[in-house]
Design an enzyme around this catalytic site. Structure first.
Site, PDB file in Angstrom:
ATOM      1  N   PHE A  65       0.327  -1.300   0.407  1.00  0.00           N
ATOM      2  CA  PHE A  65      -0.167  -0.392  -0.010  1.00  0.00           C
ATOM      3  C   PHE A  65       0.577   1.237  -0.047  1.00  0.00           C
ATOM      4  O   PHE A  65       0.460   2.661   0.728  1.00  0.00           O
ATOM      5  CB  PHE A  65      -0.967   0.165   1.446  1.00  0.00           C
ATOM      6  CG  PHE A  65      -2.132  -1.367   0.970  1.00  0.00           C
ATOM      7  CD1 PHE A  65      -2.745  -1.282   0.109  1.00  0.00           C
ATOM      8  CD2 PHE A  65      -2.920  -1.205   2.054  1.00  0.00           C
ATOM      9  CE1 PHE A  65      -4.126  -1.708  -1.261  1.00  0.00           C
ATOM     10  CE2 PHE A  65      -4.440  -2.045   1.481  1.00  0.00           C
ATOM     11  CZ  PHE A  65      -4.535  -2.553   0.201  1.00  0.00           C
ATOM     12  N   ASN A  96       8.500  -2.866   2.367  1.00  0.00           N
ATOM     13  CA  ASN A  96       9.435  -2.588   1.801  1.00  0.00           C
ATOM     14  C   ASN A  96       8.348  -1.073   0.959  1.00  0.00           C
ATOM     15  O   ASN A  96       8.276  -0.732  -0.452  1.00  0.00           O
ATOM     16  CB  ASN A  96       9.214  -3.231  -0.326  1.00  0.00           C
ATOM     17  CG  ASN A  96       7.806  -3.629  -0.883  1.00  0.00           C
ATOM     18  OD1 ASN A  96       6.834  -3.460  -0.200  1.00  0.00           O
ATOM     19  ND2 ASN A  96       8.132  -3.632  -1.902  1.00  0.00           N
ATOM     20  N   HIS A 181       9.501 -13.765  -0.459  1.00  0.00           N
ATOM     21  CA  HIS A 181       9.735 -14.095  -1.971  1.00  0.00           C
ATOM     22  C   HIS A 181      11.037 -14.601  -2.725  1.00  0.00           C
ATOM     23  O   HIS A 181      11.826 -14.295  -2.347  1.00  0.00           O
ATOM     24  CB  HIS A 181       9.994 -11.998  -2.632  1.00  0.00           C
ATOM     25  CG  HIS A 181      10.106 -12.018  -3.233  1.00  0.00           C
ATOM     26  ND1 HIS A 181       9.259 -11.218  -4.186  1.00  0.00           N
ATOM     27  CD2 HIS A 181      10.901 -12.202  -4.745  1.00  0.00           C
ATOM     28  CE1 HIS A 181       9.349 -11.105  -5.617  1.00  0.00           C
ATOM     29  NE2 HIS A 181      10.661 -12.182  -5.861  1.00  0.00           N
ATOM     30  N   ASP A 306      -0.973  -9.862  -4.426  1.00  0.00           N
ATOM     31  CA  ASP A 306       0.392  -9.160  -4.905  1.00  0.00           C
ATOM     32  C   ASP A 306       0.364  -7.429  -5.283  1.00  0.00           C
ATOM     33  O   ASP A 306       1.095  -7.026  -5.526  1.00  0.00           O
ATOM     34  CB  ASP A 306       1.734  -9.896  -5.375  1.00  0.00           C
ATOM     35  CG  ASP A 306       3.164  -9.360  -5.403  1.00  0.00           C
ATOM     36  OD1 ASP A 306       3.403  -8.270  -4.267  1.00  0.00           O
ATOM     37  OD2 ASP A 306       4.023  -9.354  -6.108  1.00  0.00           O
ATOM     38  N   HIS A 310       1.783   0.794  -9.471  1.00  0.00           N
ATOM     39  CA  HIS A 310       2.459   1.514  -9.778  1.00  0.00           C
ATOM     40  C   HIS A 310       2.094   2.862 -10.609  1.00  0.00           C
ATOM     41  O   HIS A 310       1.325   2.359 -11.282  1.00  0.00           O
ATOM     42  CB  HIS A 310       4.128   0.917 -10.743  1.00  0.00           C
ATOM     43  CG  HIS A 310       4.761   0.290  -9.913  1.00  0.00           C
ATOM     44  ND1 HIS A 310       6.334   0.800  -8.917  1.00  0.00           N
ATOM     45  CD2 HIS A 310       4.854  -0.833  -9.304  1.00  0.00           C
ATOM     46  CE1 HIS A 310       6.358  -0.166  -8.095  1.00  0.00           C
ATOM     47  NE2 HIS A 310       5.930  -1.578  -8.535  1.00  0.00           N
TER      48      HIS A 310
HETATM   49  O1  DOR Z   1       6.100  -6.965  -8.700  1.00  0.00           O
HETATM   50  C1  DOR Z   1       6.494  -6.670  -7.945  1.00  0.00           C
HETATM   51  N1  DOR Z   1       6.266  -5.493  -7.324  1.00  0.00           N
HETATM   52  N2  DOR Z   1       6.872  -7.549  -6.906  1.00  0.00           N
HETATM   53  C2  DOR Z   1       7.535  -8.122  -5.910  1.00  0.00           C
HETATM   54  O2  DOR Z   1       8.079  -8.413  -4.911  1.00  0.00           O
HETATM   55  C3  DOR Z   1       7.098  -6.449  -4.910  1.00  0.00           C
HETATM   56  C4  DOR Z   1       6.315  -5.552  -5.575  1.00  0.00           C
HETATM   57  C5  DOR Z   1       6.369  -4.452  -5.575  1.00  0.00           C
HETATM   58  O3  DOR Z   1       6.552  -4.075  -4.863  1.00  0.00           O
HETATM   59  O4  DOR Z   1       6.411  -2.991  -6.385  1.00  0.00           O
END
Ligand code: DOR
Length: 439
Positions: A65, A96, A181, A306, A310
């Site tokens: 998020f 992350n 992962h 997941d 973006h």
């Molecule tokens: O495609 C992904 N995007 N895989 C991940 O493990 C992280 C995630 C992201 O946080 O953008």
């Protein structure tokens, strides 16, 4: 005389561990108080669920998020709004962010940010790093923590535990199930030139190939067994890993993303470009068959989106500068309902994959089953509704979905969190009443 209920969901077809039957569901004080014939019972409110199926609240145990750090992609409010619009009542959020959730301070900052702003129930992962291993036993016990997450291969952000000795140290610190992962970092680095040379997203599954995933899963299974530590392998994408995981059920649970059950390479890259780019990658139909085999034979414990938004601007960069990840929390259930309607599994297996499974994997209290005494989290679905997924419907700040234009059969019609209706007929209603998931 029974005390009145806060809300009665009337006349839906309830999917309970005992079977599937027409019943009323009486909710009181945030719990399911009674399932049965409540025709003569009083309630503060009633919800007419005639023609709908009533499921235990659907859970998405893997979402990103982006708060704090990347509000142009998502925040806790927009992400949880997307969740409830998609029929999801609880999520587990990934570490992350920026800063990464690797300290008690960063973890508690997330709890503060979630207070009064989350539309569904929520818990947060703590990120493992070679530096914080010794603190993990304490961090994984914090209220609101679903567990520790290890990135074995680098993806979005800088979290990484690459070497066997560091992985062994992380696995030795703490006792709860660890989420991994699984992509092999040395092999990813070795092969990065493939992506650079191709300068085309079609090369994404070749760079991060089947062997990257298989090797990492094999390594972490061996290390987890040696450490006697329960493991959860996130987003499994290959037939090879399914076969491996089927032999290690005593130590590892696993999940697959609905995206990998729905899209296939190379078609998805030709049609969607970098919108189809995620880690681990969408792979060929042969691997998708392997994933379906894992769904059919019980190797797969749950699905998880997941959700990794973006911006479109970032996705328009030349590959491989494009970030990996796609939104998914809002489309998880519509896609799975569509697969249900296509005859891929039955209603009990659907509930297992989207609710009972994630609750079992992470030992969530009060979640995963429609039974008296459970949390009053319900997902009401219309199995016959034919709808088209569109970008307009997407509540994520990023504003797009790779499934724009896809017609599906089966749609979430209402989401009830802790006894409160928070989504009805594609509208978010009420207040952000989400609380921390208990474990
Ligand atoms: O495609 C992904 N995007 N895989 C991940 O493990 C992280 C995630 C992201 O946080 O953008």
């Amino acid at each position: 005389m029974n005390a009145p209920y806060d809300l009665i969901v009337r006349g839906g077809t309830c999917v309970t561990p005992d079977g599937i039957a027409l019943a009323d569901v009486g909710l009181r004080d945030g719990k399911v108080a009674r399932i049965g014939d409540l025709a003569s019972a009083a309630s503060g409110q009633a919800f007419d669920a005639a023609g709908l199926h009533v499921l235990p609240g659907a859970i998405d145990p893997q979402v990103h998020f982006r708060e704090p750090g990347f509000p142009d992609k998502e925040d806790l409010q927009s992400g949880t709004k997307a969740a409830v619009l998609g029929g999801i009542t609880a999520v587990c959020e990934m570490p992350n962010t920026n800063p990464a959730t690797t300290t008690q301070e960063a973890f508690e900052d997330k709890l503060r940010r979630a207070r009064g702003r989350s539309w569904c129930d929520i818990a947060f992962y703590v990120g493992a790093s070679p530096e914080n291993a010794e603190e993990l036993p304490e961090l994984e016990r914090l209220p609101g923590c679903c567990g520790v997450k290890i990135f074995m291969g680098s993806s979005t952000g800088s979290l990484l535990v690459e070497h066997d000795q560091d992985l062994a140290r992380v696995l030795a610190c703490g006792s709860r199930r660890v989420a991994v992962h699984a992509e092999d970092e040395p092999r990813l680095q070795e092969r990065r030139a493939i992506a650079e040379a191709a300068a085309d997203v079609q090369a994404h599954p070749e760079w991060r190939d089947v062997e990257c995933a298989r090797l990492a899963t094999e390594r972490i299974l061996r290390l987890a067994r040696a450490a006697n530590r329960p493991l959860h392998v996130l987003h499994v994408t290959t037939a090879e890993e399914i076969a491996l995981l089927a032999e290690h059920r005593d130590v590892a649970t696993c999940e697959v993303p609905p995206q990998h059950l729905t899209l296939t390479a190379p078609e998805c890259y030709a049609r969607l470009g970098a919108l189809a780019q995620m880690n681990p990658p969408i792979r060929t139909a042969e691997h998708q068959v392997g994933l379906w085999r894992g769904i059919a034979d019980g190797t797969v414990d749950c699905v998880a989106s997941d959700h990794a938004p973006h911006t479109l601007e970032e996705k328009r960069r030349p590959y491989p500068q494009t970030p990996s990840g796609m939104p998914g929390v809002q489309t998880l259930l519509p896609l799975m309902l569509n697969h249900l309607n296509a005859g891929r599994f039955d209603l009990h297996r659907l509930v297992d994959l989207v609710s009972t499974g994630p609750a079992r994997v992470w030992s969530m209290e009060g979640k995963g089953r429609l039974t008296e005494g459970a949390d009053a989290d319900l997902t009401l679905v219309d199995l016959a509704a034919r709808r088209t997924i569109t970008n307009d419907w997407i509540a994520s700040t990023c504003g797009w979905t790779p499934f724009d234009g896809m017609e599906v059969t089966g749609w979430p019609r209402a989401t009830i969190v802790g006894g409160h209706v928070v989504m009805r007929d594609d509208e978010v209603v009420g207040e952000p009443v989400g609380e921390l998931i208990r474990f």
